[in-house]
Enzyme design. Structure first.
Site, short mmCIF file in Angstrom:
data_model
loop_
_atom_site.label_atom_id
_atom_site.label_comp_id
_atom_site.label_asym_id
_atom_site.label_seq_id
_atom_site.Cartn_x
_atom_site.Cartn_y
_atom_site.Cartn_z
N LYS A 16 0.84 -1.20 0.00
CA LYS A 16 0.00 0.00 0.00
C LYS A 16 0.87 1.25 0.00
O LYS A 16 1.60 1.51 0.96
CB LYS A 16 -0.91 0.06 1.23
N GLU B 260 9.82 1.08 10.67
CA GLU B 260 10.82 2.14 10.52
C GLU B 260 10.09 3.46 10.72
O GLU B 260 9.29 3.87 9.88
CB GLU B 260 11.48 2.06 9.14
N CYS C 83 13.15 10.83 7.50
CA CYS C 83 13.08 10.28 8.86
C CYS C 83 14.37 10.50 9.63
O CYS C 83 14.35 10.72 10.82
CB CYS C 83 12.71 8.80 8.81
N GLU D 39 9.00 15.25 16.26
CA GLU D 39 9.37 15.23 14.84
C GLU D 39 8.49 16.21 14.07
O GLU D 39 7.28 16.05 14.01
CB GLU D 39 9.18 13.81 14.28
P1 NDP Z 1 1.55 7.94 8.45
O1 NDP Z 1 2.60 7.28 9.23
O2 NDP Z 1 0.23 8.07 9.07
O3 NDP Z 1 1.36 7.20 7.04
C1 NDP Z 1 2.27 6.30 6.46
C2 NDP Z 1 1.50 5.19 5.77
O4 NDP Z 1 0.69 4.49 6.71
C3 NDP Z 1 0.54 5.68 4.69
O5 NDP Z 1 0.50 4.73 3.65
C4 NDP Z 1 -0.76 5.73 5.44
O6 NDP Z 1 -1.92 5.70 4.63
C5 NDP Z 1 -0.66 4.48 6.28
N1 NDP Z 1 -1.56 4.47 7.44
C6 NDP Z 1 -2.10 5.53 8.10
N2 NDP Z 1 -2.89 5.10 9.11
C7 NDP Z 1 -2.85 3.76 9.09
C8 NDP Z 1 -3.47 2.72 9.87
N3 NDP Z 1 -4.28 3.02 10.88
N4 NDP Z 1 -3.21 1.44 9.57
C9 NDP Z 1 -2.38 1.12 8.56
N5 NDP Z 1 -1.79 2.04 7.77
C10 NDP Z 1 -2.00 3.34 8.03
O7 NDP Z 1 2.11 9.32 7.97
P2 NDP Z 1 1.34 10.68 7.73
O8 NDP Z 1 1.30 10.94 6.31
O9 NDP Z 1 0.02 10.75 8.42
O10 NDP Z 1 2.35 11.66 8.45
C11 NDP Z 1 2.25 11.89 9.84
C12 NDP Z 1 3.60 12.17 10.42
O11 NDP Z 1 4.38 10.99 10.42
C13 NDP Z 1 4.46 13.15 9.62
O12 NDP Z 1 4.14 14.45 9.89
C14 NDP Z 1 5.83 12.78 10.06
O13 NDP Z 1 6.13 13.39 11.29
C15 NDP Z 1 5.73 11.30 10.25
N6 NDP Z 1 6.25 10.55 9.09
C16 NDP Z 1 7.43 9.92 9.25
C17 NDP Z 1 7.96 9.22 8.20
C18 NDP Z 1 9.24 8.51 8.35
O14 NDP Z 1 9.82 8.06 7.38
N7 NDP Z 1 9.73 8.36 9.55
C19 NDP Z 1 7.33 9.18 6.89
C20 NDP Z 1 6.06 9.86 6.84
C21 NDP Z 1 5.56 10.51 7.91
P3 NDP Z 1 -2.52 7.09 4.02
O15 NDP Z 1 -1.91 7.18 2.71
O16 NDP Z 1 -3.98 6.92 3.95
O17 NDP Z 1 -2.15 8.17 4.97
#
Ligand code: NDP
Length: 490
Positions: free
Chosen positions: A174, A249, A283, A384
């Site tokens: 996904k 991660e 990240c 973060e």
């Molecule tokens: P998320 O961690 O929420 O999203 C990452 C992935 O997980 C997306 O594909 C998302 O789907 C999916 N997801 C969201 N909720 C669920 C769930 N309940 N069960 C399974 N999968 C799920 O990132 P966000 O985009 O909401 O960002 C939020 C914050 O996370 C950012 O502001 C940042 O601080 C952090 N972040 C950190 C990252 C890293 O590499 N460490 C990368 C991205 C974000 P969908 O596409 O619908 O959102």
């Protein structure tokens, strides 16, 4: 308009209820596509296809050499479509073409690395007390659910897909709903090289719907997730019900420690790269710069001077050095943190605002921002932000540097700049972080493990460790003296 569909059991599909959501170019706010808004039924169809393909052995039953052949072909196709993939990545995520081009090159290299690795020797044999040959073999976990974020839409996908497929698993993947464009092109490549149906499936849709179904479904054996720590915790809890293997991660708030004896210009240069590459949406970003007090003022002055000169603009403009944030929602989050920092009493040394000049107002651009005069317990120091926002702190000595560096809930990355090799290594060894650099920041290698301590995650991507995440371990004991054991009287 880019055509987006899901890929389930070798077929391109709309969402079962035909619903879609717009995909936006973050540089100008324009709709570039409509992504299928997958449902629970779509996720289940993908899971059942992956399960069937796994049980039939159409992939796990191939020899490692045969699987490697497919992976090498995928890498060649990524090279062949490199220009297109680069353009698409920039359009969807916003990153400058130069950054996107590096990601595409790394993506092909990652497939080649795992194609090579899977045919190399593995397993162990043991000397045991009985006349027995004891050995360990590695096997695929089964159906792997792979959920990725939007900051490296192509590369994060490949860091999971390449080792998962190399190990013989089938996958339900996904992408983030914000950035499904290059993942779709990747799945076109899978179709082109003829991966058997059901081996690699892609569903799109909301995380709490489709992602949650993948994390909870009993036919999924493992979840590998990259994204925010909050979502990671939720996924881990959800996966616990069916005791899935979990690999996470997650986020970071990584310290970049600059000692007075560092090569000054090198330290400033890497510190800029550490936070502003990817507009800080990385990240491992070096979002806390810790500077020894004797060079603090000089460092801040030089860093701010250079931060102000960073060319911010659309990723497809060759002169752009830093692109926009990925979405309106994320822009609001980052601006909220900047306001919070001001309210907490930190001082903005530069930046701090959205950029609306030169026609950038329709995109999600934020100035490279520096906070000084911060305290360790401020939220902008602890949480973060995931944007072009850095805090610069002062430390007196080695001990204080280590103490400040380690005092967040995260433990993803960290760096030390010093010309004293012993001191640099001493400090690095005290950092509670999984990825570290001395006199450098950010380089990532397919050969070396990537992942964090503490609340930055569980498990490792890349390298041999990244392959092992997607493998089960089986012991096999072969009796060399085949005769009755005689435990019970005859
Ligand atoms: P998320 O961690 O929420 O999203 C990452 C992935 O997980 C997306 O594909 C998302 O789907 C999916 N997801 C969201 N909720 C669920 C769930 N309940 N069960 C399974 N999968 C799920 O990132 P966000 O985009 O909401 O960002 C939020 C914050 O996370 C950012 O502001 C940042 O601080 C952090 N972040 C950190 C990252 C890293 O590499 N460490 C990368 C991205 C974000 P969908 O596409 O619908 O959102």
């Amino acid at each position: 308009m880019i055509n987006l569909k899901m890929y389930i059991d070798g077929e391109w599909k709309d969402a079962e209820n035909r619903e879609t959501r717009p995909v936006i170019n973050p540089a100008n706010g324009e709709v570039i596509s409509y992504a299928p808004e997958g449902t629970i039924a779509d996720a289940r169809a993908a899971i059942y296809a992956a399960r069937r393909a796994f049980e039939e052995g159409v992939w796990s039953g191939l020899s490692a050499q045969e699987r490697a052949y497919y992976l090498f072909r995928i890498a060649d196709k990524i090279d062949e479509y490199a220009e297109e993939l680069t353009q698409l990545e920039t359009m969807d995520n916003g990153k400058p073409l130069r950054e996107a081009g590096f990601d595409v090159g790394d993506a092909a290299a990652c497939f080649r690395y795992y194609a090579g690795l899977i045919t190399k020797p593995d397993g162990y044999t043991y000397h045991v007390a009985d006349p027995m040959q004891a050995m360990v073999v590695r096997e695929p976990v089964g159906v792997c659910g792979l959920i990725v974020p939007w900051n490296y839409p192509l590369l994060m996908s490949i860091w999971k897909i390449a080792p998962a497929l190399a190990a013989g698993n089938t996958i339900v993947f996904k992408p983030s709903e914000v950035t499904p464009v290059t993942p779709k092109k990747l799945f076109e490549i899978f179709e082109e090289v003829g991966l058997p149906n059901g081996v690699a499936n892609m569903v799109m849709g909301a995380g709490p719907v489709v992602g949650n179904e993948i994390a909870s479904h009993p036919e999924v054996d493992m979840i590998s997730f990259t994204g925010g720590t909050k979502t990671g915790k939720h996924i881990m809890k959800t996966a616990a019900d069916t005791m899935k293997k979990v690999s996470l991660e997650l986020g970071g708030k990584s310290p970049n420690i600059i000692f007075a004896d560092a090569d000054f210009e090198t330290a400033v240069d890497y510190a800029l790269f550490g936070i502003y590459a990817g507009a800080g949406q990385v990240c491992s970003a070096g979002s806390r710069i810790l500077v020894e007090e004797s060079i603090y003022e000089q460092f801040v002055e030089r860093f701010v001077d250079r931060a102000k000169k960073i060319q911010v603009g659309p990723g497809n403009d060759p002169s752009t050095e830093m692109g926009p944030l990925v979405s309106q929602e994320h822009l609001e989050k980052v601006l909220h943190y900047i306001e919070l920092g001001k309210q907490e009493g930190a001082k903005v040394a530069c930046g701090g605002s959205r950029i609306v000049r030169d026609g950038l107002g329709n995109g999600y651009f934020v100035e490279p921002t520096v906070f000084i005069d911060v305290k360790q317990d401020m939220r902008i120091v602890q949480e973060e932000i995931f944007g072009p926002v850095v805090v610069i702190q002062k430390f007196k000595d080695e001990n204080e540097a280590v103490k400040l560096a380690n005092s967040t809930v995260y433990g993803l990355a960290g760096a030390v700049f010093s010309t004293d090799g012993a001191k640099a290594l001493r400090v690095i060894k005290k950092l509670r972080a999984g990825i570290t650099w001395i006199n450098s920041y950010h380089p990532t290698y397919n050969e070396a493990p990537w992942g964090g301590y503490k609340q930055s995650g569980i498990g490792r991507s890349l390298g041999t460790f990244g392959l092992e995440e997607f493998q089960e371990i089986k012991q096999i004991n072969i009796n060399l003296q085949v005769e009755p054991i005689g435990w019970f009287r005859n």
